[in-house]
Design a protein around this motif. Sequence first.
Motif, PDB file in Angstrom:
ATOM      1  N   ARG A 122     -39.807  -3.493  33.941  1.00  0.00           N
ATOM      2  CA  ARG A 122     -40.266  -2.418  34.837  1.00  0.00           C
ATOM      3  C   ARG A 122     -41.477  -1.757  34.186  1.00  0.00           C
ATOM      4  O   ARG A 122     -41.453  -1.461  32.985  1.00  0.00           O
ATOM      5  N   HIS A 150     -40.729  -4.703  44.175  1.00  0.00           N
ATOM      6  CA  HIS A 150     -39.420  -4.479  43.551  1.00  0.00           C
ATOM      7  C   HIS A 150     -38.479  -5.497  44.209  1.00  0.00           C
ATOM      8  O   HIS A 150     -37.628  -5.159  45.030  1.00  0.00           O
ATOM      9  N   ARG A 186     -42.934   0.503  46.285  1.00  0.00           N
ATOM     10  CA  ARG A 186     -42.785  -0.941  46.029  1.00  0.00           C
ATOM     11  C   ARG A 186     -41.564  -1.477  46.781  1.00  0.00           C
ATOM     12  O   ARG A 186     -41.505  -2.642  47.147  1.00  0.00           O
ATOM     13  N   VAL A 187     -40.576  -0.594  47.019  1.00  0.00           N
ATOM     14  CA  VAL A 187     -39.386  -1.013  47.771  1.00  0.00           C
ATOM     15  C   VAL A 187     -39.784  -1.388  49.199  1.00  0.00           C
ATOM     16  O   VAL A 187     -39.342  -2.411  49.736  1.00  0.00           O
ATOM     17  N   ARG A 241     -37.834   8.031  49.344  1.00  0.00           N
ATOM     18  CA  ARG A 241     -38.152   9.244  48.598  1.00  0.00           C
ATOM     19  C   ARG A 241     -39.670   9.474  48.561  1.00  0.00           C
ATOM     20  O   ARG A 241     -40.452   8.509  48.571  1.00  0.00           O
ATOM     21  N   GLN A 243     -42.593   9.863  46.442  1.00  0.00           N
ATOM     22  CA  GLN A 243     -42.797   9.475  45.032  1.00  0.00           C
ATOM     23  C   GLN A 243     -43.866  10.358  44.414  1.00  0.00           C
ATOM     24  O   GLN A 243     -45.006   9.937  44.206  1.00  0.00           O
ATOM     25  N   PRO A 281     -32.813   3.345  48.888  1.00  0.00           N
ATOM     26  CA  PRO A 281     -32.818   2.617  47.620  1.00  0.00           C
ATOM     27  C   PRO A 281     -32.463   3.489  46.414  1.00  0.00           C
ATOM     28  O   PRO A 281     -32.233   2.969  45.321  1.00  0.00           O
ATOM     29  N   GLY A 282     -32.430   4.826  46.605  1.00  0.00           N
ATOM     30  CA  GLY A 282     -32.178   5.730  45.491  1.00  0.00           C
ATOM     31  C   GLY A 282     -33.408   5.824  44.603  1.00  0.00           C
ATOM     32  O   GLY A 282     -34.223   4.907  44.604  1.00  0.00           O
ATOM     33  N   PRO A 283     -33.576   6.896  43.864  1.00  0.00           N
ATOM     34  CA  PRO A 283     -32.749   8.102  43.888  1.00  0.00           C
ATOM     35  C   PRO A 283     -33.013   8.912  45.162  1.00  0.00           C
ATOM     36  O   PRO A 283     -34.148   8.984  45.627  1.00  0.00           O
TER      37      PRO A 283
END
Length: 325
Positions: A122, A150, A186-187, A241, A243, A281-283
């Motif tokens: 990562r 990701h 990236r998710v 989220r 970011q 995807p969290g958090p």
Amino acid sequence: MIPGSTPIDQRPTDTTPRHRHLLDLSDWSREAMLALFDTTDVMAQVMQRTIKKVPALQGFTVGTLFFEDSTRTRLSFERAARAQSADVISFAAGGTSLSKGESLKDTLRTIDAMQADLYVVRHPASGAPLQISRWTEASVVNAGDGRRAHPTQALLDAYTFRERYTGDAGFEGKRLAIVGDVAHSRVARSNVTAWTTLGAEVVLCGPRTLLPDELGERPGVTLTHRIEEAVEGAHAVMALRLQRERMASGLLPSLPEYRQRYQVTRARMQLAHPDALVMHPGPMNRDVEIEGALADEPRSVIEAQVANGVPVRMAVLYTLLVGSR
Ligand code: ASP
């Protein structure tokens, strides 16, 4: 092999091309992803046993190299490696020579002297895992690089949808809505690749400043700034989220305005398909990108996503380490 364990090595051989690395999903075919899901099913059975361990990767060493914070991803990769009897060596950027100015290449040389067979990387810089794959003989798995990709998150998201929604019916005719800070995610990018490759449609939604136009140029992807339009008829709705760690200032309207226009709520989910799943995807920041109470409803599969992270990553490690050799 543990008595009663499913003989992974006796699975029928498939003809999908073998991958040595998992850097992003753009070179993974639909068949390769489905084969990975079949392997994940086997791994999920292992994780349901009293003794959650098989010797599949005995003698292999997995190195986790985290140059950026992580909770779920790192823990689940380490669990995935150990559940298959691999040895694990861990490196985290804080408190290492990297923070004393050592270059990424020199740091990798030092780590590589420990002779791992696969690195899980990562990094805040997009492209760092690719660069590392050019410097080492080991396999490399991208565990999130900048805003670029990701892949294992997208695989576990799609696997969770297959498990909870489509079963063997496949992804054709299904629609995923992704709502929030798409620009820095990236998710979102990896999910676009995974779900469209699998045959689903993806609708991306967010304020103008957080929704890059170029993502709408991909086949199977549409963009909208109206959450109602994104959610309407969707079979899964994923909240993202904000970011802030990657965000330049001035990209957001006020937080109350953002919540009002883009929060995934119970009321807005009424517009979705009646069986639609809620994903994250969290958090997760409750009551910002997602209404807290919605996250606890039965249609929310947020915990299943985390739980599925382990068998999906077991399947990835197994496929790269054993399937490619
Ligand atoms: N955990 C995800 C990632 O690493 C999503 C996020 O951080 O918001 O990209």
